[in-house]
Design an enzyme around this catalytic site. Structure first.
Site, PDB file in Angstrom:
ATOM      1  CG  PHE A 241      -1.935   1.308   1.161  1.00 18.75           C
ATOM      2  CD1 PHE A 241      -3.121   1.394   0.216  1.00 18.75           C
ATOM      3  CD2 PHE A 241      -1.390   2.433   1.803  1.00 18.75           C
ATOM      4  CE1 PHE A 241      -3.925   2.401   0.172  1.00 18.75           C
ATOM      5  CE2 PHE A 241      -2.353   3.576   1.648  1.00 18.75           C
ATOM      6  CZ  PHE A 241      -3.562   3.675   0.814  1.00 18.75           C
TER       7      PHE A 241
ATOM      8  CG  ASP B 160       5.629   4.179   1.917  1.00 16.26           C
ATOM      9  OD1 ASP B 160       5.411   4.872   2.900  1.00 16.26           O
ATOM     10  OD2 ASP B 160       4.692   3.776   1.223  1.00 16.26           O
TER      11      ASP B 160
ATOM     12  CE  LYS C  14      -1.370   7.190   6.618  1.00 14.86           C
ATOM     13  NZ  LYS C  14      -0.905   6.022   5.835  1.00 14.86           N
TER      14      LYS C  14
END
Ligand SMILES: *Cc1c(COP(=O)(O)O)cnc(C)c1O
Length: 401
Positions: free
Chosen positions: A143, A228, A257
């Site tokens: 993802f 990531d 985030k």
């Protein structure tokens, strides 16, 4: 407006908002630390942290102060001009990541796109790959966000179906399998894009040394390794970045985030001069990337993580939390996995769907979200205390014990 109750707000969202999410039936109108509250005044413990964007806790006073102070001075200049916060943020994040340079964006997906562009451009300019032939190795169940290029290499039909035609140039191999990576490498391979732990896939933790293996393969074959860390970074897994468990020095670090401290979208890519130097004026950018408001927030967000030692806290409390979950010896749980306070509970097939349990936990005042139909993720803000974990465990035992 303010007098609407939860029921009315959910109805209104359903009517006017696109249905691209399936939220738990709770409306949040206030929050502080690990606690959130609905319009009726019911309190819940947040065990999701907005998918790890709220590692520092909701509305951390130092971050809110930075936001307010900056809002009173300057919010947006675009990068047509210099501003007085972006250089400070760039320096801070470069020092934290031990990289030469930072490229700022806003959302995680934009940072991933930036890393992809970096690897491709580096592949052509530095490695000498033939025009338009660059390949990037990615992993099954990955993802990395929602843009058309990023979903082009998703293996999740729900995220991907009917969004084609897709961007070519990605080779998908199984996760946690170094041989598969070796076999996928060609003279056109520019990079590898990997999650140190696959969060959305259900907190899938690879074998110890897997990232070291990827790092070695990258070096041996003159390709770039991009990690990531959007979900795993900023102390979530018990280290500042999850790649630190394998003591590696990845070429590209992708962040988002919690870099925005739960108040503002801030994302970035960190790498050395020889890599990020591929960008020249005009070759990439973002109107809001590097905006003073986001930079001030990001600086404060990093300082909170360091000042409050949240990586060490996440390491200790995560270990404790997982031990408690395992000790429940629940006949509904297949395995408990994770690192630090990024925890996945894989349910047995006989237990039924995860949504049953996340709904029951919500009724007991504990908010968490299923990932896939059979996995529950616990990822509380890292400012949670041991006592609060004990409190959460009482509800978890009642529902899953
Ligand atoms: C959330 C996430 C993204 C996408 O971030 P957005 O801010 O939602 O675009 C990318 N990669 C990983 C690993 C994530 O968890």
């Amino acid at each position: 407006m303010t007098n609407l109750n939860s029921e009315q707000l959910m109805e209104m969202e359903h009517k006017y908002g696109a249905h691209n999410y399936h939220p738990l039936e709770v409306v949040i109108s206030k929050a502080e630390g690990i606690w959130v509250e609905d319009p009726e005044g019911k309190k819940y413990m947040d065990m999701l942290s907005a998918y790890s964007a709220v590692n520092q806790g909701h509305r951390h006073p130092a971050i809110i102060k930075a936001l307010k102070n900056q809002a009173d001075e300057l919010t947006l200049t675009s990068r047509a001009f210099f501003n007085d916060k972006w250089p400070l943020f760039a320096k801070k994040l470069a020092e934290l990541t031990e990289k030469d340079m930072i490229l700022p964006m806003n959302t995680g997906a934009e940072a991933v796109e930036t890393a992809i562009k970096t690897m491709r451009k580096w592949g052509y300019l530095e490695k000498g790959i033939e025009t338009d032939k660059a390949e990037i190795i990615v992993f099954e169940e990955n993802f990395h966000g929602r843009t058309t290029t990023v979903v082009s290499f998703s293996t999740d039909p729900v995220a991907k179906d009917n969004y084609g035609p897709f961007t070519p140039g990605f080779k998908i191999v199984p996760y946690n399998d170094l041989e598969a990576v070796k076999n996928a490498i060609t003279e056109n391979t520019a990079g590898i894009l990997v999650e140190p732990i696959q969060g959305e896939a259900g907190v899938v933790v690879p074998a110890d040394g897997y990232l070291k293996g990827l790092s070695d393969i990258s070096k041996e074959n003159n390709i770039l390794l991009a990690v990531d860390e959007i979900q795993t970074g900023f102390a979530r897994t018990g280290k500042m970045f999850a790649f630190m468990y394998d003591n590696i020095d990845p070429d590209i670090i992708i962040m988002g985030k919690a870099l925005g401290g739960g108040v503002f979208p801030v994302s970035a890519v960190a790498a050395n001069n020889d890599i990020l130097g591929v960008f020249k004026p005009g070759s990439h950018g973002s109107t809001f990337g590097g905006n003073p408001l986001g930079c001030a927030v990001a600086i404060a967000s990093i300082e909170v993580l360091l000042d409050e030692n949240l990586a060490a806290k996440s390491f200790e409390l995560g270990k404790y939390f997982r031990e408690q979950l395992i000790a429940m010896n629940s006949d509904k749980i297949d395995i408990v996995r994770g690192k630090g306070l990024l925890i996945g509970i894989v349910l047995k097939e006989s237990a039924g769907k995860a949504r049953i349990y996340t709904t029951k936990l919500k009724e007991k005042g504990l908010l968490c979200k299923e990932t896939h139909d059979w996995i529950i993720r616990f990822a509380p803000p890292l400012v949670i205390t041991k006592e609060e974990i004990d409190q959460a465990m009482e509800s978890i035992r009642e529902v899953l014990g």
